[in-house]
Design a protein around this motif. Structure first.
Motif, PDB file in Angstrom:
ATOM      1  N   MET A  89      19.550  42.236 -25.634  1.00 54.10           N
ATOM      2  CA  MET A  89      19.247  43.524 -25.634  1.00 54.10           C
ATOM      3  C   MET A  89      18.312  43.278 -26.946  1.00 54.10           C
ATOM      4  N   LYS A  90      18.264  42.435 -27.624  1.00 49.35           N
ATOM      5  CA  LYS A  90      17.730  42.501 -29.067  1.00 49.35           C
ATOM      6  C   LYS A  90      16.042  42.131 -28.638  1.00 49.35           C
ATOM      7  N   ARG A  91      15.860  41.190 -27.701  1.00 50.51           N
ATOM      8  CA  ARG A  91      14.659  40.637 -27.051  1.00 50.51           C
ATOM      9  C   ARG A  91      14.017  41.917 -26.317  1.00 50.51           C
ATOM     10  N   PHE A  92      14.716  42.562 -25.430  1.00 50.62           N
ATOM     11  CA  PHE A  92      14.102  43.715 -25.008  1.00 50.62           C
ATOM     12  C   PHE A  92      13.766  44.619 -25.866  1.00 50.62           C
ATOM     13  N   LEU A  93      14.400  45.160 -26.792  1.00 51.70           N
ATOM     14  CA  LEU A  93      14.291  46.108 -27.643  1.00 51.70           C
ATOM     15  C   LEU A  93      13.218  45.695 -28.542  1.00 51.70           C
ATOM     16  N   VAL A  94      12.758  44.539 -29.049  1.00 55.44           N
ATOM     17  CA  VAL A  94      11.682  44.004 -29.758  1.00 55.44           C
ATOM     18  C   VAL A  94      10.289  44.158 -28.981  1.00 55.44           C
ATOM     19  N   ARG A  95      10.694  43.750 -27.576  1.00 56.23           N
ATOM     20  CA  ARG A  95       9.294  43.902 -26.783  1.00 56.23           C
ATOM     21  C   ARG A  95       8.836  45.399 -26.541  1.00 56.23           C
ATOM     22  N   SER A  96       9.891  46.337 -26.174  1.00 57.05           N
ATOM     23  CA  SER A  96       9.665  47.691 -25.811  1.00 57.05           C
ATOM     24  C   SER A  96       9.156  48.481 -27.376  1.00 57.05           C
ATOM     25  N   ILE A  97       9.502  47.966 -28.516  1.00 54.54           N
ATOM     26  CA  ILE A  97       9.094  48.541 -29.650  1.00 54.54           C
ATOM     27  C   ILE A  97       7.537  48.078 -29.746  1.00 54.54           C
ATOM     28  N   ILE A  98       7.231  46.894 -29.517  1.00 51.03           N
ATOM     29  CA  ILE A  98       5.834  46.308 -29.407  1.00 51.03           C
ATOM     30  C   ILE A  98       4.989  47.041 -28.625  1.00 51.03           C
ATOM     31  N   VAL A  99       5.366  47.341 -27.168  1.00 54.43           N
ATOM     32  CA  VAL A  99       4.709  47.884 -26.248  1.00 54.43           C
ATOM     33  C   VAL A  99       4.513  49.429 -26.679  1.00 54.43           C
ATOM     34  N   SER A 100       5.606  50.110 -27.314  1.00 56.49           N
ATOM     35  CA  SER A 100       5.397  51.644 -27.741  1.00 56.49           C
ATOM     36  C   SER A 100       4.390  51.872 -28.888  1.00 56.49           C
ATOM     37  N   VAL A 101       4.486  50.809 -29.869  1.00 60.81           N
ATOM     38  CA  VAL A 101       3.510  50.830 -30.882  1.00 60.81           C
ATOM     39  C   VAL A 101       2.111  50.691 -30.474  1.00 60.81           C
ATOM     40  N   SER A 102       2.062  49.637 -29.392  1.00 64.82           N
ATOM     41  CA  SER A 102       0.678  49.454 -28.927  1.00 64.82           C
ATOM     42  C   SER A 102       0.311  50.789 -28.291  1.00 64.82           C
TER      43      SER A 102
END
Length: 124
Positions: free
Chosen positions: A1-14
């Motif tokens: 879940m941590k990996r997905f959360l980090v990726r989704s945060i990066i995508v959201s900020v982008s």
């Protein structure tokens, strides 16, 4: 879940950054106040659904495929109801809303499917 959360945060900020550039420099007339909320909505729903899918994958891989399909269908209908509901309630910048909503749907769905595919490969 941590990996997905980090990726989704990066995508959201982008997406926030790209939206800010596009709506402040390229097409400011199409900016709609709902844009940031669309990203937040998809971020939250995608992470909640992904968390639930990971719990299903931990319990029973044979049941995972059926539950994944059911959950994906329900999520798609939920998004459809939200989109249509917004369009019915608000007639302001409907085209911009639809473009933003559909783009966010596609982007977050791609991220979720890629991550679930990775999880399923690791579990097998």
């Amino acid at each position: 879940m941590k990996r997905f959360l980090v990726r989704s945060i990066i995508v959201s900020v982008s997406l926030f950054f790209i939206g800010w550039i596009v709506y402040s420099q390229v097409v400011p007339q199409y900016y709609h106040i709902i844009f940031p909320f669309i990203i937040i909505f998809f971020f939250l729903t995608t992470n909640i659904v992904h968390f639930y899918l990971l719990k299903i994958a931990d319990k029973s891989m044979p049941k995972f495929s059926a539950r994944f399909m059911v959950l994906s269908t329900l999520k798609m209908f939920f998004y459809l109801v939200i989109g249509i509901g917004y369009i019915v309630i608000s007639n302001v910048n409907v085209k911009a809303f639809l473009i933003n909503f559909l783009a966010a749907y596609v982007i977050y769905t791609i991220i979720e499917v890629a991550e679930i595919s990775h999880v399923v490969k690791v579990k097998k």
